[in-house]
Motif scaffolding. Structure first.
Motif, mmCIF file in Angstrom:
data_model
loop_
_atom_site.group_PDB
_atom_site.id
_atom_site.type_symbol
_atom_site.label_atom_id
_atom_site.label_comp_id
_atom_site.label_asym_id
_atom_site.label_seq_id
_atom_site.Cartn_x
_atom_site.Cartn_y
_atom_site.Cartn_z
ATOM 1 N N ALA A 179 0.802 -1.228 0.000
ATOM 2 C CA ALA A 179 0.000 0.000 0.000
ATOM 3 C C ALA A 179 0.833 1.274 0.000
ATOM 4 O O ALA A 179 0.337 2.327 -0.405
ATOM 5 C CB ALA A 179 -0.947 0.005 1.208
ATOM 6 N N TYR A 180 2.084 1.206 0.465
ATOM 7 C CA TYR A 180 2.878 2.417 0.627
ATOM 8 C C TYR A 180 4.199 2.313 -0.119
ATOM 9 O O TYR A 180 4.754 1.225 -0.288
ATOM 10 C CB TYR A 180 3.141 2.688 2.111
ATOM 11 C CG TYR A 180 1.874 2.931 2.883
ATOM 12 C CD1 TYR A 180 1.266 4.180 2.886
ATOM 13 C CD2 TYR A 180 1.255 1.890 3.586
ATOM 14 C CE1 TYR A 180 0.082 4.396 3.573
ATOM 15 C CE2 TYR A 180 0.069 2.100 4.270
ATOM 16 C CZ TYR A 180 -0.504 3.359 4.259
ATOM 17 O OH TYR A 180 -1.685 3.570 4.931
ATOM 18 N N PRO A 181 4.727 3.450 -0.555
ATOM 19 C CA PRO A 181 6.025 3.429 -1.244
ATOM 20 C C PRO A 181 7.132 3.040 -0.274
ATOM 21 O O PRO A 181 7.001 3.212 0.947
ATOM 22 C CB PRO A 181 6.188 4.869 -1.733
ATOM 23 C CG PRO A 181 5.321 5.688 -0.818
ATOM 24 C CD PRO A 181 4.161 4.808 -0.472
ATOM 25 N N PRO A 182 8.228 2.513 -0.788
ATOM 26 C CA PRO A 182 9.321 2.108 0.104
ATOM 27 C C PRO A 182 9.958 3.305 0.789
ATOM 28 O O PRO A 182 9.905 4.437 0.293
ATOM 29 C CB PRO A 182 10.309 1.415 -0.841
ATOM 30 C CG PRO A 182 9.996 1.966 -2.193
ATOM 31 C CD PRO A 182 8.527 2.238 -2.200
ATOM 32 N N ALA A 183 10.540 3.040 1.933
ATOM 33 C CA ALA A 183 11.274 4.077 2.650
ATOM 34 C C ALA A 183 12.589 4.369 1.930
ATOM 35 O O ALA A 183 13.005 3.637 1.031
ATOM 36 C CB ALA A 183 11.541 3.630 4.086
ATOM 37 N N ASP A 184 13.244 5.441 2.335
ATOM 38 C CA ASP A 184 14.540 5.780 1.738
ATOM 39 C C ASP A 184 15.579 4.692 1.998
ATOM 40 O O ASP A 184 16.421 4.391 1.151
ATOM 41 C CB ASP A 184 15.049 7.108 2.302
ATOM 42 C CG ASP A 184 14.154 8.277 1.926
ATOM 43 O OD1 ASP A 184 13.636 8.288 0.793
ATOM 44 O OD2 ASP A 184 13.963 9.171 2.774
ATOM 45 N N MET A 185 15.520 4.114 3.205
ATOM 46 C CA MET A 185 16.439 3.040 3.570
ATOM 47 C C MET A 185 15.644 1.929 4.228
ATOM 48 O O MET A 185 14.710 2.190 4.993
ATOM 49 C CB MET A 185 17.524 3.551 4.537
ATOM 50 C CG MET A 185 18.425 4.608 3.949
ATOM 51 S SD MET A 185 19.498 5.402 5.207
ATOM 52 C CE MET A 185 20.368 3.986 5.856
ATOM 53 N N GLU A 186 15.983 0.703 3.932
ATOM 54 C CA GLU A 186 15.311 -0.449 4.531
ATOM 55 C C GLU A 186 16.345 -1.320 5.231
ATOM 56 O O GLU A 186 17.401 -1.619 4.668
ATOM 57 C CB GLU A 186 14.587 -1.249 3.450
ATOM 58 C CG GLU A 186 13.775 -2.415 3.985
ATOM 59 C CD GLU A 186 12.987 -3.121 2.886
ATOM 60 O OE1 GLU A 186 13.286 -4.305 2.620
ATOM 61 O OE2 GLU A 186 12.093 -2.487 2.303
#
Length: 208
Positions: A179-186
């Motif tokens: 549902a949500y775009p990825p974070a800057d860092m995972e």
């Protein structure tokens, strides 16, 4: 010579630094084994009611409210001892405190925690307060709630680097991940933060 950007690191607690799912599982097991399933279920009902009123998790407050309902069961007093003596430090994720110390060399570290998913939106409402009390050129937000990270990114844009440790049931929910775009860092786990240097938090994310 250009000025070195000042950074503030914002850490969530539940399922980011500490395994809150594990704490609740231990408590639920203890309640059922010691007082029965009905007591366990009623305690969690009161816990959720109180959390909706206060905006944060209050384990001991929920117990006190339960005792007021059932004054004829003095054995419930022992439950408060279990909570007070619970080894919360043992529920810290591996190297969680090392991760906090690691980023302290580059900026101020702040705990920004408002309980579980129902109350996470309050963090978004408090961003102006965060910027007022902890002014910085750049912020790094570390949280297991992808929905929250996305909301903060929408407001602060390039002013914030979002870091998503995939720990706990919210972070592993496939519906949320879709549902949500990825974070800057995972991160696979919070301890992985130790592998990054200061420059990683200041890199601009490449457009999709």
């Amino acid at each position: 010579m250009s000025k070195t950007p000042e950074i503030v690191f914002l850490f969530d607690v539940d399922n980011t630094l500490i395994d809150n799912d594990g704490v609740q599982a231990d408590l639920g097991k203890h309640l059922e084994e010691t007082y029965g399933a009905a007591t366990r279920d009623r305690y969690w009902e009161i816990f959720e009611q109180l959390r909706s009123e206060l905006g944060y998790a209050d384990y001991l407050g929920a117990l006190e409210r339960y005792r007021l309902e059932d004054l004829h069961r003095p054995q419930l007093l022992r439950m408060s001892s279990w909570l007070v003596d619970y080894p919360f430090a043992d529920r810290l994720y591996p190297r969680a405190l090392d991760a906090v110390k690691h980023v302290q060399q580059w900026g101020t570290t702040v705990i920004l925690s408002d309980g579980d998913a129902v109350f996470q939106p309050r963090k978004v409402e408090e961003l102006d307060d965060v910027a007022h009390f902890y002014p910085a050129d750049h912020y790094v937000m570390i949280d297991d709630k992808l929905r929250l990270l996305s909301a903060v990114k929408n407001i602060w844009g390039e002013r914030v680097t979002t870091v998503f440790p995939k720990q706990g049931h919210y972070a592993l929910d496939p519906d949320v991940l879709r549902a949500y775009p990825p974070a800057d860092m995972e991160l696979g786990k919070i301890g992985d933060l130790l592998a990054y240097d200061r420059s990683a938090f200041l890199k601009k994310k490449s457009p999709a």
